[in-house]
Design a protein around this motif. Structure first.
Motif, mmCIF file in Angstrom:
data_model
loop_
_atom_site.group_PDB
_atom_site.id
_atom_site.type_symbol
_atom_site.label_atom_id
_atom_site.label_comp_id
_atom_site.label_asym_id
_atom_site.label_seq_id
_atom_site.Cartn_x
_atom_site.Cartn_y
_atom_site.Cartn_z
ATOM 1 N N SER A 457 0.847 -1.187 0.000
ATOM 2 C CA SER A 457 0.000 0.000 0.000
ATOM 3 C C SER A 457 0.889 1.246 0.000
ATOM 4 O O SER A 457 2.124 1.150 0.139
ATOM 5 C CB SER A 457 -0.905 0.004 1.239
ATOM 6 O OG SER A 457 -0.124 0.143 2.426
ATOM 7 N N GLY A 458 0.313 2.434 -0.136
ATOM 8 C CA GLY A 458 1.090 3.668 -0.026
ATOM 9 C C GLY A 458 1.497 3.935 1.415
ATOM 10 O O GLY A 458 0.932 3.380 2.363
ATOM 11 N N TRP A 459 2.546 4.792 1.597
ATOM 12 C CA TRP A 459 2.995 5.122 2.952
ATOM 13 C C TRP A 459 1.927 5.941 3.661
ATOM 14 O O TRP A 459 1.298 6.816 3.087
ATOM 15 C CB TRP A 459 4.308 5.916 2.911
ATOM 16 C CG TRP A 459 5.501 5.071 2.524
ATOM 17 C CD1 TRP A 459 6.103 5.028 1.320
ATOM 18 C CD2 TRP A 459 6.202 4.166 3.370
ATOM 19 N NE1 TRP A 459 7.157 4.145 1.322
ATOM 20 C CE2 TRP A 459 7.243 3.596 2.601
ATOM 21 C CE3 TRP A 459 6.072 3.772 4.703
ATOM 22 C CZ2 TRP A 459 8.133 2.660 3.103
ATOM 23 C CZ3 TRP A 459 6.968 2.845 5.223
ATOM 24 C CH2 TRP A 459 7.977 2.299 4.421
ATOM 25 N N SER A 460 1.722 5.649 4.930
ATOM 26 C CA SER A 460 0.771 6.433 5.725
ATOM 27 C C SER A 460 1.375 7.791 6.064
ATOM 28 O O SER A 460 2.583 8.020 5.901
ATOM 29 C CB SER A 460 0.425 5.671 7.009
ATOM 30 O OG SER A 460 1.579 5.559 7.834
ATOM 31 N N ARG A 461 0.534 8.727 6.548
ATOM 32 C CA ARG A 461 1.024 10.030 6.989
ATOM 33 C C ARG A 461 1.767 9.868 8.316
ATOM 34 O O ARG A 461 1.483 8.980 9.116
ATOM 35 C CB ARG A 461 -0.129 11.004 7.156
ATOM 36 C CG ARG A 461 -0.895 11.251 5.865
ATOM 37 C CD ARG A 461 -1.958 12.291 6.056
ATOM 38 N NE ARG A 461 -1.368 13.599 6.336
ATOM 39 C CZ ARG A 461 -2.069 14.712 6.506
ATOM 40 N NH1 ARG A 461 -3.393 14.669 6.429
ATOM 41 N NH2 ARG A 461 -1.467 15.860 6.749
ATOM 42 N N CYS A 462 2.715 10.760 8.538
ATOM 43 C CA CYS A 462 3.476 10.697 9.783
ATOM 44 C C CYS A 462 2.572 10.936 10.978
ATOM 45 O O CYS A 462 1.720 11.826 10.968
ATOM 46 C CB CYS A 462 4.603 11.734 9.784
ATOM 47 S SG CYS A 462 6.007 11.250 8.766
ATOM 48 N N ALA A 463 2.773 10.131 12.006
ATOM 49 C CA ALA A 463 1.964 10.295 13.203
ATOM 50 C C ALA A 463 2.261 11.614 13.902
ATOM 51 O O ALA A 463 1.400 12.193 14.561
ATOM 52 C CB ALA A 463 2.205 9.120 14.162
ATOM 53 N N ASN A 464 3.478 12.137 13.774
ATOM 54 C CA ASN A 464 3.857 13.403 14.399
ATOM 55 C C ASN A 464 4.699 14.189 13.388
ATOM 56 O O ASN A 464 5.934 14.149 13.431
ATOM 57 C CB ASN A 464 4.651 13.155 15.683
ATOM 58 C CG ASN A 464 4.971 14.448 16.425
ATOM 59 O OD1 ASN A 464 4.423 15.513 16.089
ATOM 60 N ND2 ASN A 464 5.861 14.370 17.409
ATOM 61 N N PRO A 465 4.036 14.894 12.461
ATOM 62 C CA PRO A 465 4.796 15.568 11.399
ATOM 63 C C PRO A 465 5.648 16.723 11.913
ATOM 64 O O PRO A 465 6.497 17.230 11.187
ATOM 65 C CB PRO A 465 3.693 16.056 10.457
ATOM 66 C CG PRO A 465 2.494 16.219 11.329
ATOM 67 C CD PRO A 465 2.587 15.129 12.343
ATOM 68 N N CYS A 466 5.439 17.163 13.138
ATOM 69 C CA CYS A 466 6.187 18.298 13.653
ATOM 70 C C CYS A 466 7.373 17.863 14.504
ATOM 71 O O CYS A 466 7.944 18.648 15.257
ATOM 72 C CB CYS A 466 5.273 19.194 14.476
ATOM 73 S SG CYS A 466 3.898 19.843 13.496
ATOM 74 N N GLY A 467 7.692 16.600 14.469
ATOM 75 C CA GLY A 467 8.824 16.134 15.261
ATOM 76 C C GLY A 467 9.149 14.706 14.847
ATOM 77 O O GLY A 467 8.799 14.251 13.767
ATOM 78 N N GLN A 468 9.842 13.962 15.724
ATOM 79 C CA GLN A 468 10.203 12.582 15.427
ATOM 80 C C GLN A 468 8.933 11.744 15.374
ATOM 81 O O GLN A 468 8.146 11.713 16.308
ATOM 82 C CB GLN A 468 11.153 12.042 16.500
ATOM 83 C CG GLN A 468 11.750 10.685 16.169
ATOM 84 C CD GLN A 468 12.740 10.750 15.011
ATOM 85 O OE1 GLN A 468 13.506 11.701 14.914
ATOM 86 N NE2 GLN A 468 12.711 9.768 14.138
ATOM 87 N N GLY A 469 8.679 10.985 14.251
ATOM 88 C CA GLY A 469 7.486 10.162 14.118
ATOM 89 C C GLY A 469 7.728 8.989 13.191
ATOM 90 O O GLY A 469 8.821 8.806 12.653
ATOM 91 N N GLN A 470 6.713 8.144 13.018
ATOM 92 C CA GLN A 470 6.805 6.957 12.189
ATOM 93 C C GLN A 470 5.669 6.968 11.152
ATOM 94 O O GLN A 470 4.591 7.480 11.399
ATOM 95 C CB GLN A 470 6.674 5.686 13.055
ATOM 96 C CG GLN A 470 7.777 5.483 14.078
ATOM 97 C CD GLN A 470 9.069 5.026 13.433
ATOM 98 O OE1 GLN A 470 9.063 4.330 12.420
ATOM 99 N NE2 GLN A 470 10.204 5.444 14.021
ATOM 100 N N ARG A 471 5.957 6.387 10.009
ATOM 101 C CA ARG A 471 4.922 6.116 9.025
ATOM 102 C C ARG A 471 5.121 4.693 8.518
ATOM 103 O O ARG A 471 6.218 4.138 8.627
ATOM 104 C CB ARG A 471 4.958 7.117 7.889
ATOM 105 C CG ARG A 471 6.266 7.224 7.133
ATOM 106 C CD ARG A 471 6.157 8.263 6.035
ATOM 107 N NE ARG A 471 7.427 8.430 5.312
ATOM 108 C CZ ARG A 471 7.554 9.226 4.251
ATOM 109 N NH1 ARG A 471 6.503 9.923 3.832
ATOM 110 N NH2 ARG A 471 8.716 9.333 3.635
ATOM 111 N N SER A 472 4.012 4.076 7.966
ATOM 112 C CA SER A 472 4.093 2.650 7.622
ATOM 113 C C SER A 472 3.320 2.362 6.340
ATOM 114 O O SER A 472 2.557 3.191 5.842
ATOM 115 C CB SER A 472 3.528 1.806 8.771
ATOM 116 O OG SER A 472 2.157 2.122 8.963
#
Length: 720
Positions: A457-472
């Motif tokens: 699938s496409g990458w998900s949006r960052c859980a915390n775009p304003c700092g350190q975060g993860q996408r999957s």
């Protein structure tokens, strides 16, 4: 010598041949041998013979519609129905390779045993009716001694309510038009009434009941056909239609034949019937109609379509010929009114007819049971349904046996060659009956498609775009569960989001704006600004929001209503008026009214004179309200009544009355007092002397005065 050598033999047989029951063979170099006739076999004693049962030993092979019959010395295959003819069975003319049980019912029976009803040299249908319309003819079927079933369209040019005026006749017991005048067995009746279903719209209800003016007599040439009683002819069986109309054997250009014609038809499946006529002028409603192939007899309006029952040889009326797409196209499907659909309507019109709908349940074998457990031999059974074994439909054995061996077993199925995508597996067995080699059986297995991993699938949006975060991102297993071959591997991946030093975020919401409407539902709004936006990263969320306001209904203004009634009659009250509608009753005006001082009662007057001098009278006293004698402003009554002079009167005149007489009241205008308070006898003549001095000399002149003469002087005798 003569005992051992009959004269007809020409030679003498050895004495040993005397014990042979059939033949004796003499060989010079061998002992005497007994032999048997064809169809017999020698018993173990070597002397006597017994019949060979070719049927039991399967020495004679018969077809499916035949049975094996063993006789002394021989056996033969005969039609299974003919084999049971002495029990009343015959070959069914509707159900192929089947037998039917002949009955002695009161309908649907051919009473001419020497003639087959159909397909014989002389076709004959004892329920066939010829309807002479005086300018045309139709066919029909006799269902009751006084009733015939035909097609409704036969009478489309007649007024059915005046059918008796058309002199229409029905002819019975003929198979040749010449029989109408020459045969003593023919019968003619006039048509007295025609009944057509109330919803008759051709071709949906193309059926008619025809009542005869007189009942026909049942003979071997005239008898009734049965109604279906719920039986519907299944597709594929053979039925028959009769009539004095054109068949395939008669050219259409020739006149209609004078002999009765019969044609065998095949019942057609309802769906095939519907499709064949769906684009024609008259599409088929298969609830009310049925079709038969090779309609055979064309333009045979009202012709009866009869079939044999599935449980007996009786004939029932399955259909009434209505139409085909082309009356003269012999290859076309014929359309018949389905009598089973209308038989409740028929029974409602003919009180003698009752309909008992039953499902056809022919005699037949049930499926064989499974073979029993192998113990050297094994058996299986079957049950005869709706009958007894040994009768047509249940011919043959109800039990079968065969030899078997425990070694005669299949091995377990091998492992499938593929776990998915269609593989093969096999098993083996060794047969012991004929010593043949090992037998292998194969079958397909695991035919389902093999599972596989889908695309990422496409990458998900960052859980915390304003700092350190993860996408999957993920991928699923298609066609099976995860972990199976084809679906093994990583199904989820994660990645660290880039770090942004400054994050975009919204500021505070502004106060709500004024409502867009004062009533009836409006909206108000608030906004907020995105602050610190860099690297083209927008703020998450909405920059504007709205909510409803002033949802109450709006008032509609009207002219002022009339003032209401004052709530007080005096002493100061109020009244109101409005010009709004609910819920806007706040548009109201109030006004003072009736502000004047309320009036008061005066004192009571003195009591009036009593209405009688004795014997019980009435007196009253009154008062007034303010300045108005009858004003409604004061509470209470204006008059009070009181009883008076309740003592019983003594004599004709009381003392008080005599005083009034002496005072001259009998002759004065106050006579009302005298008549109200005293007995009239008080003013009689005996008192006149006492009052003469009170009558002035001019009383005589006053006699001319009607009032004076009527009140006083007459009573004193002056005006008598």
């Amino acid at each position: 010598m003569s005992r051992d050598c009959p004269l007809t033999c020409g030679s003498c047989l050895p004495a040993e041949c005397r014990n042979c029951s059939h033949n004796c063979t003499v060989n010079e170099r061998a002992p005497v041998q007994c032999t048997c006739y064809d169809g017999y076999k020698l018993r173990a004693d070597g002397l006597t013979c017994e019949d060979i049962d070719e049927c039991a030993e399967n020495l004679l092979t018969c077809t499916d519609d035949e049975v094996c019959r063993n006789y002394k010395g021989f056996a033969e295959c005969i039609n299974r129905c003919r084999a049971f003819s002495r029990h009343g069975y015959a070959i069914s003319q509707s159900y192929e390779k089947s037998c039917c049980k002949q009955t002695n019912g009161q309908c649907g029976v051919n009473q001419i045993p020497s003639l087959r009803i159909f397909r014989g040299n002389v076709p004959f249908s004892p329920w066939q009716v010829l309807i002479d319309l005086k300018g045309g003819r139709c066919s029909g079927a006799l269902i009751d001694n006084s009733w015939v079933v035909s097609a409704a369209h036969c009478f489309e040019n007649h007024k059915v309510e005046k059918i008796g005026e058309y002199n229409i006749t029905a002819v019975f017991g003929i198979n040749d038009l010449d029989d109408i005048t020459t045969s003593v067995m023919s019968q003619q009746r006039r048509v007295a009434e025609v009944i057509i279903p109330g919803d008759n719209e051709f071709p949906g209800s193309d059926i008619a009941l025809v009542r005869l003016d007189e009942a026909v007599e049942e003979t071997y040439r005239t008898s009734r056909v049965c109604l279906p009683n719920g039986e519907v002819p299944p597709a594929g069986i053979t039925c028959y239609v009769t009539g004095f109309a054109t068949t395939e054997s008669v050219l259409l250009s020739e006149p209609a034949p004078i002999r009765l014609q019969d044609v065998n038809l095949t019942i057609v499946d309802d769906e095939e019937c519907r499709i064949a006529h769906e684009k024609s002028v008259n599409p088929v409603n298969t609830t009310q109609m049925l079709c038969a192939s090779s309609a055979g007899i064309k333009c045979n309006s009202g012709g009866p379509l009869v079939c044999q029952r599935c449980t007996s040889c009786s004939w029932f009326l399955a259909g009434v010929y209505s139409y085909s797409k082309n009356c003269f196209d012999l290859s076309d499907l014929g359309v018949f009114s389905r009598v089973e659909h209308f038989e409740n309507w028929i029974a409602s019109k003919i009180s003698r007819i009752t309909v008992k709908k039953e499902k056809c349940q022919p005699t037949h074998w049930a499926e064989w049971t499974k073979w029993s457990r192998c113990e050297g031999n094994q058996t299986r059974n079957r049950t005869c349904l709706n009958g007894m074994p040994g009768i047509p439909g249940c011919i043959g054995a109800s039990t079968e046996a065969r030899q078997c061996s425990n070694r005669d077993k299949w091995s377990n199925w091998s492992r499938c060659s593929k776990s998915c995508g269609r593989g093969q597996q096999s098993r083996e067995r060794v047969t012991v009956h004929d010593g043949s080699p090992r037998i292998t059986e194969r079958r397909a297995c695991n035919g389902d498609s093999c599972p596989k991993l889908a695309s990422w699938s496409g990458w998900s949006r960052c859980a915390n775009p304003c700092g350190q975060g993860q996408r999957s991102r993920v991928r699923s297993c298609v066609g099976g569960p995860a972990g199976k071959p084809g679906c093994r591997g990583i199904r989820k991946q994660q990645r660290t989001c880039p770090i942004e030093p400054i994050c975009s975020e919204f500021g505070q919401w502004t106060p709500w704006t004024a409502c867009t409407r004062k009533c009836g539902g409006g909206s108000r709004f608030a906004v907020r600004r995105c602050r610190g936006a860099k690297w083209n990263v927008p703020c998450e969320g909405h920059a504007e929001r709205a909510e409803p306001c002033n949802t109450h209904a709006c008032c509609r203004s009207h002219a002022w209503s009339h003032w209401s009634a004052c709530d007080k009659t005096c002493g100061g009250g109020s009244r109101s008026r409005d010009r709004g509608e609910l819920p806007c009753r706040n548009l109201v005006q109030f006004q003072h009214c009736n502000t004047g001082t309320c009036p008061e009662w005066s004192d009571w007057s003195e009591w009036s004179l009593c209405s009688k001098a004795c014997g019980g009278g009435v007196r009253n006293r009154t008062r007034i309200c303010g300045d108005n004698l009858r004003s409604a402003s004061c509470q209470g009554s204006t008059t009070i009544l009181d009883a008076c002079n309740t003592e019983q009167c003594k004599g004709s005149c009381s003392t008080l009355c005599l005083q009034h007489v002496k005072s001259g009241h009998c002759s004065s205008p106050v006579r009302y007092a005298m008549t109200a308070f005293c007995d009239p006898a008080c003013c009689t003549a005996k008192f006149c002397r006492d009052v003469r001095t009170d009558c002035p000399s001019y009383a005589v002149e006053r006699c001319a005065d009607t009032h004076f003469a009527g009140v006083c002087l007459r009573t004193c005798g002056y005006c008598g």
